[in-house]
Design an enzyme around this catalytic site. Structure first.
Site, short mmCIF file in Angstrom:
data_model
loop_
_atom_site.label_atom_id
_atom_site.label_comp_id
_atom_site.label_asym_id
_atom_site.label_seq_id
_atom_site.Cartn_x
_atom_site.Cartn_y
_atom_site.Cartn_z
N GLU A 271 -3.72 4.03 2.61
CA GLU A 271 -3.31 5.44 2.78
C GLU A 271 -4.38 6.27 3.48
O GLU A 271 -4.61 7.41 3.14
CB GLU A 271 -2.99 6.07 1.42
CG GLU A 271 -1.74 5.55 0.76
CD GLU A 271 -0.48 5.99 1.51
OE1 GLU A 271 0.14 5.10 2.11
OE2 GLU A 271 -0.15 7.17 1.52
N SER B 77 -6.00 2.08 11.14
CA SER B 77 -6.28 3.53 11.12
C SER B 77 -5.63 4.23 12.31
O SER B 77 -5.09 5.33 12.19
CB SER B 77 -7.79 3.77 11.18
OG SER B 77 -8.43 3.14 10.10
N THR C 299 0.98 -0.67 9.38
CA THR C 299 -0.17 -1.42 9.88
C THR C 299 0.23 -2.69 10.64
O THR C 299 1.16 -3.39 10.24
CB THR C 299 -1.09 -1.79 8.70
OG1 THR C 299 -1.39 -0.59 7.98
CG2 THR C 299 -2.39 -2.43 9.17
N ASP D 96 1.10 13.55 3.05
CA ASP D 96 0.80 14.73 2.24
C ASP D 96 1.22 14.51 0.79
O ASP D 96 0.58 15.00 -0.14
CB ASP D 96 1.54 15.97 2.78
CG ASP D 96 0.90 16.47 4.07
OD1 ASP D 96 -0.21 16.00 4.39
OD2 ASP D 96 1.51 17.32 4.73
N GLN E 39 -12.93 7.44 5.66
CA GLN E 39 -13.35 8.08 6.91
C GLN E 39 -12.17 8.83 7.55
O GLN E 39 -12.33 9.95 8.02
CB GLN E 39 -13.87 7.01 7.90
CG GLN E 39 -15.20 6.39 7.52
CD GLN E 39 -15.10 5.51 6.28
OE1 GLN E 39 -14.16 4.72 6.13
NE2 GLN E 39 -16.03 5.65 5.37
N LEU F 199 -23.31 -1.79 -17.70
CA LEU F 199 -22.94 -2.77 -18.71
C LEU F 199 -23.56 -4.13 -18.43
O LEU F 199 -23.44 -5.05 -19.24
CB LEU F 199 -21.42 -2.87 -18.83
CG LEU F 199 -20.78 -1.67 -19.55
CD1 LEU F 199 -19.28 -1.66 -19.37
CD2 LEU F 199 -21.14 -1.66 -21.02
N THR G 229 2.56 -3.51 1.26
CA THR G 229 2.53 -3.54 -0.20
C THR G 229 3.95 -3.69 -0.75
O THR G 229 4.85 -2.96 -0.32
CB THR G 229 1.90 -2.25 -0.75
OG1 THR G 229 0.54 -2.19 -0.33
CG2 THR G 229 1.96 -2.21 -2.28
N THR H 63 -8.32 5.42 5.25
CA THR H 63 -9.64 5.11 4.68
C THR H 63 -10.37 6.43 4.36
O THR H 63 -9.95 7.50 4.79
CB THR H 63 -10.50 4.34 5.70
OG1 THR H 63 -10.69 5.17 6.84
CG2 THR H 63 -9.83 3.03 6.13
N GLN I 85 -22.72 -1.74 -13.41
CA GLN I 85 -24.17 -1.85 -13.42
C GLN I 85 -24.74 -1.57 -14.81
O GLN I 85 -25.58 -2.31 -15.32
CB GLN I 85 -24.71 -0.83 -12.42
CG GLN I 85 -26.13 -1.01 -12.04
CD GLN I 85 -26.54 0.05 -11.02
OE1 GLN I 85 -25.99 1.16 -11.01
NE2 GLN I 85 -27.48 -0.28 -10.17
C1 LIG Z 1 -4.04 -4.20 -0.30
C2 LIG Z 1 -3.59 -3.43 0.87
C3 LIG Z 1 -2.36 -2.82 0.87
C4 LIG Z 1 -1.91 -2.13 1.98
N1 LIG Z 1 -0.65 -1.59 1.96
C5 LIG Z 1 -0.14 -1.09 3.12
C6 LIG Z 1 1.23 -0.71 3.21
O1 LIG Z 1 1.96 -0.77 2.24
N2 LIG Z 1 1.70 -0.29 4.40
C7 LIG Z 1 0.91 -0.19 5.50
O2 LIG Z 1 1.40 0.21 6.55
N3 LIG Z 1 -0.40 -0.51 5.45
C8 LIG Z 1 -0.94 -0.98 4.30
N4 LIG Z 1 -2.26 -1.34 4.23
C9 LIG Z 1 -3.08 -1.19 5.41
C10 LIG Z 1 -4.12 -0.09 5.30
O3 LIG Z 1 -3.51 1.17 5.33
C11 LIG Z 1 -5.13 -0.29 6.45
O4 LIG Z 1 -5.84 -1.46 6.15
C12 LIG Z 1 -6.06 0.88 6.59
O5 LIG Z 1 -5.36 1.99 7.07
C13 LIG Z 1 -7.21 0.59 7.54
O6 LIG Z 1 -6.80 -0.02 8.71
P1 LIG Z 1 -7.54 -1.34 9.21
O7 LIG Z 1 -7.57 -2.28 8.08
O8 LIG Z 1 -6.88 -1.79 10.45
O9 LIG Z 1 -9.00 -0.89 9.51
P2 LIG Z 1 -9.54 -0.24 10.87
O10 LIG Z 1 -8.62 0.81 11.32
O11 LIG Z 1 -9.86 -1.33 11.81
O12 LIG Z 1 -10.87 0.41 10.34
C14 LIG Z 1 -12.08 -0.32 10.15
C15 LIG Z 1 -13.18 0.65 9.75
O13 LIG Z 1 -13.37 1.62 10.79
C16 LIG Z 1 -13.22 2.93 10.28
N5 LIG Z 1 -12.60 3.76 11.29
C17 LIG Z 1 -11.45 3.55 11.97
N6 LIG Z 1 -11.19 4.55 12.78
C18 LIG Z 1 -12.19 5.45 12.64
C19 LIG Z 1 -12.49 6.72 13.22
N7 LIG Z 1 -11.70 7.28 14.11
N8 LIG Z 1 -13.59 7.35 12.80
C20 LIG Z 1 -14.41 6.79 11.89
N9 LIG Z 1 -14.20 5.60 11.33
C21 LIG Z 1 -13.09 4.95 11.68
C22 LIG Z 1 -12.36 2.78 9.05
O14 LIG Z 1 -12.57 3.84 8.14
C23 LIG Z 1 -12.84 1.45 8.50
O15 LIG Z 1 -13.98 1.66 7.74
C24 LIG Z 1 -2.73 -2.01 3.11
C25 LIG Z 1 -3.99 -2.59 3.11
C26 LIG Z 1 -4.43 -3.30 2.01
C27 LIG Z 1 -5.77 -3.96 2.06
#
Ligand SMILES: Cc1cc2nc3c(=O)[nH]c(=O)nc-3n(C[C@H](O)[C@H](O)[C@H](O)COP(=O)(O)OP(=O)(O)OC[C@H]3O[C@@H](n4cnc5c(N)ncnc54)[C@H](O)[C@@H]3O)c2cc1C
Lengths: 408, 364
Positions: free
Chosen positions: A385, A140, A134, A259, A389, A360, A166, A387, A358
């Site tokens: 890993e 995503s 990320t 996977d 979606q 409790l 992480t 979202t 809720q």
């Molecule tokens: C506590 C924590 C630990 C993490 N650990 C790691 C890690 O170890 N390594 C790492 O690389 N990343 C890590 N992440 C990152 C995590 O994988 C990303 O936050 C996640 O993949 C979502 O990306 P984003 O936050 O940029 O959201 P965005 O990609 O901006 O998404 C925002 C919203 O839009 C939706 N969305 C995006 N694209 C689409 C689409 N094509 N269709 C429909 N809906 C869509 C998403 O579902 C989400 O609801 C971590 C995040 C957190 C919060």
């Protein structure tokens, strides 16, 4: 054969881990939630010694070792993650042994690379590893990463910024671990340019710049990593040399990691869900509320209905995880089941913790109990890993036979 | 050891049932729904697959051993073909399997061979009663002990083929306990009422059945003087109807998916729209996970696990919700066309609404 009998080896493992979860995690759960950046070394050291003693070195189960009978390595891992997350989902993420970093090496590395990078996890002291995909502008949409890798003689020069890594702090600062960094060797090539590189702790040009403060899983560190002319040896590019040609194999490597890791994250999610459901049921029992199984909907109380639905959700979600890891152990394709299990588990843990909170009421919302913490912890499972979606999309593409272009 | 692959033997049976579902049941479903009748030779052909026969030991006229797991695998395929047709084919199992599971040796030797041998005959169960909060643990139909036997009174509904049935397995409330009684069709006091008018499974004729001072000998009670525990029987019907529901859900999901790839709106196939694609993904995910819960419940029944009843109950609840959700979504994916009787999805939605109610109409 269709068989749901828990093998003895897993039963033993679960019994042992139950003790760890109950005695080493639950009692300190609240403490590490309220003291965000403290590190649970007691747990870490204990787990490290225990894993050394049993020969379980990293998140890389059974691999390579030829054994008689069916493989159960990933099934064991799923149970392990479920039970430890029942103990505490944040502290579980501090389990040494390489986490997602080791899983990435396992999925994409050559035999030599596996030997070289994974060996450290079985040494004297606990070691961590992390995976950094990320970036600030993309999560995503992984193909949009901007971190670059440029070849310079027998080295790669990395530049870019990674966020939300992480265990990044534990991998780069607290121990001599590594981070698997995704970067592009050809920014114009999209997916085809993506490669992963092992960046070891202490490599000049690799800096941890930020430690995040979070809604939940606070015992787990989440950091930003900046790479500035960071040089790593040529052979730190994961995968065989042919990967250096212009192919999407590097990207497929990332997907192959998913996977394996998605059902494991799902297992962890369901551990939290089970914790919440069990606690809810205990409270109800204390209050003398009996749950009668076998009634039609018209005769159930609302609480009975809620509990029956949650139990069914939790169990069916767990069986999906089990099938996804069983397929892995059987060396069969599990992309569909893997993402399905993540979709389902993300939904289940979110719903179950919401309902428990809720139902409790004043007890649920209070920091005297752990329910409110699990409610906060739970949410991450619908985010990292992939979202909810994104995993729905993976499932949809699979069942529809669609490419990325047809459905995104 | 965990494993998710049917045995070779199970696979062969399931394949045969699948062929029947594809080639026979499905093509006949719409007409049966419209005319209220399933062709006798269709039922006979399904019966000849031997799903029930294979779960009855040789001593009692069958050629195998009872396995709820095998039963649910077969039921899923039947459900995929047509719920009404599947229930018709399986109807004798609601009579025979309780006898196998809970009957005395004499009951098994005497009552099973006539059901199992030769052609399909309507031996059926009568459990459901026409009241809104019907509950199998507290039946309105009563059985009262009297010298040398029992007297039964009450009203049943949803009794398949009651008009042609040879014998019934009737469930009644005996001192607060649910017990089954074997009642030949010509017993005095037994009256077959009107045909039930139902929203779905319209190809399957079901009837009301009235019991007015029906006098039965002591041997009519399933399990003899000691009677029997009904949990196992009820659990076996939970897993069977659940598997039928899952099969029907799969049918609806597959149909909707194929349609969504063909149908275009706003210049692309509707399946390329996330709100459709995600619905399909959720349908597939729910079907797969609830199917596994049904399998586990059946496996627990086969292996005499303590929480088999509870698991079957959870599976039944989950399968009821899933079937209603999936069959509803299938109509939604087809839009207005889903509402028209030219497509089967509306029929599956109507049939799906019956899953929570129809558990006693199937056994695995
Ligand atoms: C506590 C924590 C630990 C993490 N650990 C790691 C890690 O170890 N390594 C790492 O690389 N990343 C890590 N992440 C990152 C995590 O994988 C990303 O936050 C996640 O993949 C979502 O990306 P984003 O936050 O940029 O959201 P965005 O990609 O901006 O998404 C925002 C919203 O839009 C939706 N969305 C995006 N694209 C689409 C689409 N094509 N269709 C429909 N809906 C869509 C998403 O579902 C989400 O609801 C971590 C995040 C957190 C919060």
């Amino acid at each position: 054969m269709i068989d749901f009998e828990m093998p003895n080896s897993i039963r033993k493992l679960v019994t042992m881990l139950d003790t760890v979860a109950e005695n080493m995690m639950r009692p300190v759960s609240r403490h590490f939630d309220e003291n965000e950046h403290e590190i649970p070394w007691d747990y870490i050291n204990f787990m490290h010694q225990a894993m050394r003693a049993t020969g379980a070195g990293s998140l890389a189960p059974d691999e390579g070792k030829k054994r008689e009978g069916p493989r159960t390595g990933y099934q064991k891992l799923a149970f392990m993650l479920e039970v430890l997350s029942w103990g505490d989902a944040g502290i579980y993420l501090d389990t040494p042994g390489g986490g997602l970093g080791a899983a990435a090496v396992e999925a994409a590395g050559t035999d030599e690379q596996k030997a070289k990078f994974l060996e450290r996890f079985t040494g004297e002291t606990p070691i961590f590893a992390a995976m950094a995909m990320t970036e600030p502008h993309c999560g995503s949409d992984t193909a949009k990463i901007r971190a670059t890798a440029v070849r310079d003689g027998d080295e790669w020069v990395l530049n870019g910024e990674k966020i939300f890594v992480t265990a990044g702090h534990k991998s780069l600062i607290d121990t001599e671990g590594f981070v698997v960094v995704w970067a592009t060797i050809d920014p114009s090539a999209g997916r085809a340019g993506m490669r992963s590189f092992v960046v070891e702790a202490g490599t000049p040009g690799c800096t941890v710049t930020k430690l995040e403060e979070k809604l939940g899983i606070r015992a787990s560190d989440t950091v930003s990593v900046v790479l500035q002319d960071c040089r790593v040896p040529f052979e730190n590019l994961l995968g065989s040399p042919e990967v250096q040609k212009k192919t999407t194999k590097g990207f497929k490597g990332a997907m192959a990691t998913f996977d394996a890791t998605r059902p494991l994250i799902a297992a962890s999610a369901l551990g939290v869900a089970r914790a919440a459901l069990e606690t809810l049921k205990e409270k109800l029992e204390e209050q003398g509320v009996e749950i009668r199984y076998g009634l039609p909907r018209s005769r159930m109380t609302n609480i009975e209905r809620e509990i029956v639905d949650m139990e069914a959700m939790l169990r069916s979600g767990w069986l999906l995880v089990l099938k996804a890891v069983w397929l892995l152990d059987e060396r069969k394709s599990n992309t569909l089941e893997s993402s399905m299990s993540k979709v389902r588990a993300g939904d289940v843990v979110t719903k179950v913790t919401q309902r428990a909170l809720q139902l409790l009421g004043p007890l649920g919302f209070s920091r005297d109990m752990l329910i409110e913490k699990w409610f906060r912890d739970a949410k991450i499972n619908d985010i990292f890993e992939g979202t909810g979606q994104i995993n729905r999309m993976v499932v949809a593409r699979r069942i529809l036979g669609y490419t990325r272009r047809e459905l995104s | 050891m965990y494993a998710f692959e049917p045995t070779e033997e199970q696979r062969m049976l399931v394949d045969a049932v699948k062929r029947y579902a594809v080639n026979d049941l499905r093509p006949a479903a719409r007409e049966a729904d419209e005319t209220g009748e399933l062709p006798q030779d269709l039922i006979e052909k399904g019966w000849e697959l031997g799903v029930l026969q294979a779960s009855i030991p040789e001593d009692y006229g069958g050629f195998g051993e009872h396995s709820a797991v095998t039963g649910v695998l077969a039921a899923e395929e039947l459900g995929w073909g047509d719920l009404a047709g599947g229930l018709a084919v399986m109807a004798p199992s609601t009579y025979a399997l309780p006898i196998l599971l809970a009957g005395t040796d004499e009951q098994k030797s005497e009552l099973l061979p006539p059901v199992i041998e030769a052609e399909w005959k309507p031996y059926v169960a009568a459990l459901i009663e026409p009241s809104f909060d019907f509950y199998v643990g507290e039946l309105g139909t009563t059985a009262v002990s009297k010298k040398g036997g029992y007297v039964l009174n009450g009203t049943k509904a949803y009794v398949p083929y009651a008009d042609k049935a040879q014998a019934f397995l009737v469930y009644a409330n005996l001192d607060g306990k649910t017990q089954a009684f074997i009642i030949p069709a010509d017993t005095k006091g037994l009256t077959v009422g009107e045909r039930d008018l139902l929203m779905g499974i319209r190809g399957l004729p079901t009837f009301k059945l009235t019991l007015e001072d029906v006098n039965l000998p002591a041997e009519a009670r399933l399990g003899g003087d000691e009677g029997h525990e009904s949990e196992l029987i009820i659990a076996s019907s939970y897993v069977a109807i659940s598997a039928l529901g899952i099969g029907m859900s799969r049918a609806a999901y597959e149909y909707a998916m194929e349609y969504a790839k063909e149908r275009e709106a706003f210049d692309v196939p509707i399946a390329q729209k996330q709100s459709i694609a995600f619905m399909l993904a959720e349908m597939a995910t729910d079907i797969e996970s609830v199917r596994l819960l049904v399998w586990e419940a059946a496996w627990k029944l086969d292996n005499g696990k303590e929480d088999a009843f509870k698991t079957a109950y959870l599976a039944f609840n989950a399968a009821s919700d899933t079937t209603m959700m999936v069959t509803d979504r299938a109509v939604q994916v087809l839009g207005g066309h889903g509402y028209i009787r030219e497509h089967p999805v509306e029929m599956w939605m109507r049939n799906g609404g019956g899953i929570p109610t129809l558990s006693s109409l199937a056994m695995a």
